[in-house]
Design an enzyme around this catalytic site. Structure first.
Site, PDB file in Angstrom:
ATOM      1  NE  ARG A   1      -3.205   0.679   2.816  1.00 37.41           N
ATOM      2  CZ  ARG A   1      -2.201   0.466   4.558  1.00 37.41           C
ATOM      3  NH1 ARG A   1      -1.123   1.274   5.054  1.00 37.41           N
ATOM      4  NH2 ARG A   1      -2.228  -0.492   5.188  1.00 37.41           N
TER       5      ARG A   1
ATOM      6  CE1 TYR B   1     -15.709  11.338 -16.444  1.00 39.15           C
ATOM      7  CE2 TYR B   1     -15.390  11.055 -14.066  1.00 39.15           C
ATOM      8  CZ  TYR B   1     -15.533  10.435 -15.681  1.00 39.15           C
ATOM      9  OH  TYR B   1     -16.342   9.175 -15.395  1.00 39.15           O
TER      10      TYR B   1
ATOM     11  CG  ASP C   1      -8.992  15.312 -15.597  1.00 37.32           C
ATOM     12  OD1 ASP C   1      -8.487  14.846 -15.912  1.00 37.32           O
ATOM     13  OD2 ASP C   1     -10.453  14.846 -14.185  1.00 37.32           O
TER      14      ASP C   1
ATOM     15  CE  LYS D   1     -11.452   7.447 -18.928  1.00 35.44           C
ATOM     16  NZ  LYS D   1     -12.603   9.073 -19.079  1.00 35.44           N
TER      17      LYS D   1
HETATM   18  C1  LIG Z   1     -13.117   9.098 -16.387  1.00 35.11           C
HETATM   19  C2  LIG Z   1     -12.514  10.248 -16.458  1.00 35.11           C
HETATM   20  C3  LIG Z   1     -11.936  10.013 -15.215  1.00 35.11           C
HETATM   21  C4  LIG Z   1     -12.768   9.372 -14.121  1.00 35.11           C
HETATM   22  O1  LIG Z   1     -11.475   8.130 -14.585  1.00 35.11           O
HETATM   23  P1  LIG Z   1     -11.659   7.044 -13.796  1.00 35.11           P
HETATM   24  O2  LIG Z   1     -10.713   6.118 -15.073  1.00 35.11           O
HETATM   25  O3  LIG Z   1     -12.809   6.081 -14.670  1.00 35.11           O
HETATM   26  O4  LIG Z   1     -11.953   7.050 -12.332  1.00 35.11           O
HETATM   27  C5  LIG Z   1     -12.338  11.860 -14.880  1.00 35.11           C
HETATM   28  N1  LIG Z   1     -11.882  12.674 -15.857  1.00 35.11           N
HETATM   29  C6  LIG Z   1     -12.039  12.972 -17.027  1.00 35.11           C
HETATM   30  C7  LIG Z   1     -11.882  13.986 -17.570  1.00 35.11           C
HETATM   31  C8  LIG Z   1     -12.421  11.384 -17.408  1.00 35.11           C
HETATM   32  O5  LIG Z   1     -13.391  11.499 -18.569  1.00 35.11           O
END
Ligand SMILES: *Cc1c(COP(=O)(O)O)cnc(C)c1O
Length: 382
Positions: free
Chosen positions: A45, A97, A170, A195
């Site tokens: 962890r 988001y 982000d 992503k």
């Molecule tokens: C998908 C996404 C998230 C969240 O990510 P997860 O890996 O699904 O928890 C946060 N911000 C944006 C812009 C996203 O496209």
């Protein structure tokens, strides 16, 4: 060394065996020589060698001081929000988001308040900053209408108003191949590595990169205290994915660019109404995108003249190569209908205000041949 070379050369072979691929240290604990005397690892962890290699990699990609890897993008966003305390305020981009919006709603119970503004106008951010404001939360480009905010300008003017304000970006929709927020004045950059960074639609992961040591220490404490770490295997998958980041994002962005212009040409003769792509000179934030991004990104959205859910459903179920699915950034091209999929739980008024019409369709580009993709979208529109 240029970025592409650095990315590949940075992943060192295993010093123990020479293995060229990073070993997966699938272990929960580590043997100690004497209490507290160990090789830098005591419990997974807290630290894991495979995860550490990923963290070093993203630190380099984002020009940061240090990074932390989490079990999902949202787990990393949650850790950043835990830097705040009861009574603090966040100023956030209005079409944030959906998952982040849901999390902020949860934190409202703990007296953490958010103000949502259209951050494409930097002065909107300044006008709502108060003495309680601790975080500016940016997302650029946004989902799914690809609004672009000026990271450099917002960071500069926010810090002028209060030097202690933290600017968080982000960077999921751009990826480090397109922009590096820490070089533009941000303090923290987060990624849903689910992503573009992992890039193959096979893992959920979140990453935080910070510019300064004190932020790293605070977030490291939060991560160890709450435990939402990325597993050794998922760390390995993300390291593997990252190696082709520049290749993929370049190709994906080229595909998106070509299709955006194809849709624009087709617009007069077909059912298409609005097209959202930062690479089009008609996009309202085109000039900021030109200044801030290396490519215009691999997402294109468009709406239909017949603005109904039914007409959009007809299109999204008629493509053969574009698969109907949520998410983005993988090798396969995807098509999605935000009103009934990603933004289904967004209240109608907020959804319409964000420009997400009933017929809006979002395309996430993969690495296929662009002629095939054009042919597929063409047949789906006729
Ligand atoms: C998908 C996404 C998230 C969240 O990510 P997860 O890996 O699904 O928890 C946060 N911000 C944006 C812009 C996203 O496209």
């Amino acid at each position: 060394m240029k970025e592409e070379t650095k990315l590949i050369q940075k992943i060192l072979s295993d010093p123990l065996t020479g293995a060229i691929s990073t070993p997966i240290y699938q272990t929960s604990t580590y043997v100690q020589d004497a209490p507290g005397i160990h090789k830098g690892f005591d419990y997974t962890r807290t630290n894991n060698p495979t995860r550490k290699i990923l963290e070093h990699l993203i630190t380099d990609l984002e020009y940061g001081y240090a990074s932390l890897a989490f079990s999902s993008g949202l787990a990393s966003i949650d850790a950043v929000l835990k830097l705040l305390k009861c009574g603090d305020e966040i100023v956030a981009v209005d079409d944030i988001y959906g998952g982040t919006f849901r999390l902020l709603k949860l934190y409202k119970k703990l007296e953490l308040h958010s103000k949502f503004v259209d951050t494409t106008f930097s002065e909107n951010v300044i006008s709502v900053i108060s003495h309680k404001t601790k975080l500016i939360w940016l997302e650029t480009p946004t989902n799914p209408t690809l609004k672009i905010s000026d990271i450099k300008e917002i960071s500069k003017i926010s810090k002028k108003k209060n030097p202690n304000i933290l600017v968080v970006v982000d960077n999921t929709f751009a990826s480090p191949a397109i922009q590096n927020p820490l070089n533009l004045g941000a303090d923290i950059v987060i990624h849903s590595a689910t992503k573009y960074l992992s890039g193959h639609s096979d893992v959920l992961a979140g990453l935080i990169t910070v510019k300064k040591p004190d932020l790293y220490e605070k977030l490291k404490y939060i991560q160890n205290a709450t435990g939402g770490i990325l597993s050794p295997f998922d760390s390995w998958l993300t390291i593997r994915g990252c190696q082709t980041l520049y290749l993929r994002v370049k190709k994906q962005s080229e595909n998106a660019f070509r299709v955006a212009y194809f849709l624009l040409e087709k617009k007069k003769k077909t059912c298409i109404d609005k097209i959202y792509y930062p690479g089009l000179s008609s996009h309202k934030n085109h000039s900021v995108a030109v200044k801030q991004q290396r490519y215009f990104g691999a997402i294109v959205s468009f709406s239909l003249k017949n603005d109904t859910i039914e007409s959009a459903k007809k299109v999204v179920t008629s493509t053969k190569l574009f698969k109907l699915a949520e998410s983005l950034g993988g090798t396969k091209s995807l098509i999605c209908h935000p009103a009934t999929m990603t933004h289904k739980s967004t209240p109608l008024e907020i959804r319409k205000n964000a420009g997400i019409q009933d017929s809006l369709i979002r395309l996430s580009f993969g690495i296929e041949n662009v002629e095939d993709l054009i042919e597929d979208i063409d047949q789906a529109l006729t």
